[in-house]
Design an enzyme around this catalytic site. Structure first.
Site, mmCIF file in Angstrom:
data_model
loop_
_atom_site.group_PDB
_atom_site.id
_atom_site.type_symbol
_atom_site.label_atom_id
_atom_site.label_comp_id
_atom_site.label_asym_id
_atom_site.label_seq_id
_atom_site.Cartn_x
_atom_site.Cartn_y
_atom_site.Cartn_z
ATOM 1 N N CYS A 44 -11.069 -78.042 -3.715
ATOM 2 C CA CYS A 44 -11.826 -76.800 -3.921
ATOM 3 C C CYS A 44 -11.047 -75.555 -3.506
ATOM 4 O O CYS A 44 -11.349 -74.456 -3.971
ATOM 5 C CB CYS A 44 -13.129 -76.834 -3.136
ATOM 6 N N HIS B 43 -19.007 -73.065 -9.409
ATOM 7 C CA HIS B 43 -17.881 -73.519 -8.588
ATOM 8 C C HIS B 43 -16.974 -74.446 -9.399
ATOM 9 O O HIS B 43 -16.944 -75.646 -9.178
ATOM 10 C CB HIS B 43 -18.421 -74.229 -7.350
ATOM 11 N N CYS C 20 -14.622 -74.107 1.910
ATOM 12 C CA CYS C 20 -14.564 -75.481 2.407
ATOM 13 C C CYS C 20 -13.967 -76.378 1.332
ATOM 14 O O CYS C 20 -14.027 -76.063 0.139
ATOM 15 C CB CYS C 20 -15.942 -75.975 2.829
#
Length: 401
Positions: free
Chosen positions: A89, A350, A380
């Site tokens: 991510c 995302h 995160c």
């Protein structure tokens, strides 16, 4: 020597199997490159020292090194090199951090960074058999999100699903379902307001041939009451489940790009710098605690910048889950009102490899709009990691806070 942000854009973020489903990830990345370089009118593209690109998959049409592929598809000179970074991510934020170090060390003057993910088009994969002509079936494994082909030596607690890991986090910190739903509704409302106010107009550029001008997942009418009606996904209500499809980030497609350069590169780029990178931080902890990793990553970045939280005027925290966002905000003891003032990933989306570039670009613009000097972008990362970058607004450098 310092590294500066000069230009940044992104594509709209599409829903899983939505408007961008028909666009290859390398084409999405090329679109972001093209639109960002339009903000550097004086730049001879041959002067770009490197392309550092984030991507969390790489198993399909990304063709392993999508940074190089996208640069070629965008029409950059073949002399411009390209590499791909995978920190899941955090990939595109990591790409910007790496590029910043290159510039600060004097190894480069102009570096194009960014990231992309098509979670819709992520392929299924098959493990190769240990020997020819095996008997029995083989299962295709999705590469869209989460653990796959897990090494049996990994402890089971480390390989919990992302959702289960965050259910453990809500138990640890006592974060209620109601708090999570309120946070998620705020994300949608602020994201909608950002679009309505024109904030996103110069940050988001449509993909040619696709009828999508805004982020596809924003629900303007979202309320805590409506979200309260959704069922928990990872645990049953009887098991204390609190995480739903409404208070977690969705699966998405999209790309972002950020142009970084040295101070002297302003003449080459043909634009003034927007923000300066003044601190970076990285943190790792147990894999199932990944949602909390931005806490120390941001603290380390601030320490390296030589400032404290009392000097931070804006925070862009990627909202993987409402629960982990709330846990981080509480740990930092910051005013929640300065966090994700234009909405976050729960509403916007995302697409893994693109999110770091999105929050960095949004932070730079929020700092200019609010006349704040310092801001933090944090994210995160699955398998227990976190990244953070501290930006200084070039418009108010030296201003009293």
């Amino acid at each position: 020597m310092s590294a500066f942000l000069y230009a940044a854009t992104r594509t709209p973020f599409g829903r899983f199997n939505g408007a961008l489903a028909g666009v290859r990830p390398d084409d999405l990345a090329a679109a972001a490159i093209t639109s960002t370089l339009a903000g550097a009118p004086g730049l001879d593209h041959a002067a770009i020292d490197d392309v550092v690109w984030g991507n969390a998959n790489g198993a399909g049409e990304e063709n392993r090194n999508i940074g190089r592929m996208a640069a070629l598809l965008a029409g950059l000179p073949v002399s411009v090199p390209g590499t791909t970074v995978n920190r899941l991510c955090g990939s595109s934020l990591d790409a910007a951090m790496m590029a910043g170090r290159m510039i600060e060390s004097g190894d480069a003057d102009v570096v194009l960074t960014g990231g992309v993910e098509s979670m819709t088009r992520a392929p299924w994969v098959l493990p190769k058999p240990a020997k020819a002509f095996p008997v029995g079936d083989i299962t295709a494994v999705s590469t869209t999100l989460g653990w796959r082909l897990v090494n049996p030596r990994m402890p089971k607690e480390w390989t919990a699903s992302l959702g289960e890991a965050n259910e453990q986090l809500q138990e640890r910190f006592g974060i209620s379902r109601e708090e999570q739903d309120e946070f998620a509704a705020r994300s949608h409302q602020l994201a909608h307001q950002a679009w309505e106010s024109g904030f996103c107009d110069d940050l988001v550029v449509p993909v040619e041939g696709v009828d999508l001008t805004r982020d596809e997942g924003i629900r303007a009418g979202s309320t805590p009451e409506a979200l309260a009606g959704l069922k928990p996904v990872f645990r049953t209500p009887e098991q204390g489940g609190t995480i739903t499809a409404g208070n977690a980030s969705p699966l998405n497609d999209g790309a972002s790009a950020v142009l970084l350069g040295s101070e002297k590169a302003a003449a080459t780029i043909g634009a003034d710098p927007i923000a300066r990178i003044v601190g970076r931080g990285v943190m790792a902890l147990e894999p199932q605690g990944f949602g909390y990793a931005p806490v120390e990553a941001a603290n380390r970045a601030l320490a390296r910048a030589g400032i404290g939280w009392d000097q931070v005027g804006a925070v862009e925290l990627n909202e993987a889950f409402a629960v982990q966002s709330l846990a981080c905000i509480e740990a930092w003891k910051v005013d929640p009102g300065i966090v994700n003032q234009k909405g976050g990933a729960i509403a916007i989306g995302h697409p893994l490899g693109a999110s770091g570039g999105r929050i960095l670009a949004t932070l730079a613009k929020v700092l200019r709009e609010t006349r704040q000097r310092y801001g933090v972008a944090a994210i995160c990362i699955g398998v227990g990691q976190g990244l953070a970058v501290v930006l200084e607004n070039c418009d108010v450098t030296g201003a009293a806070q």
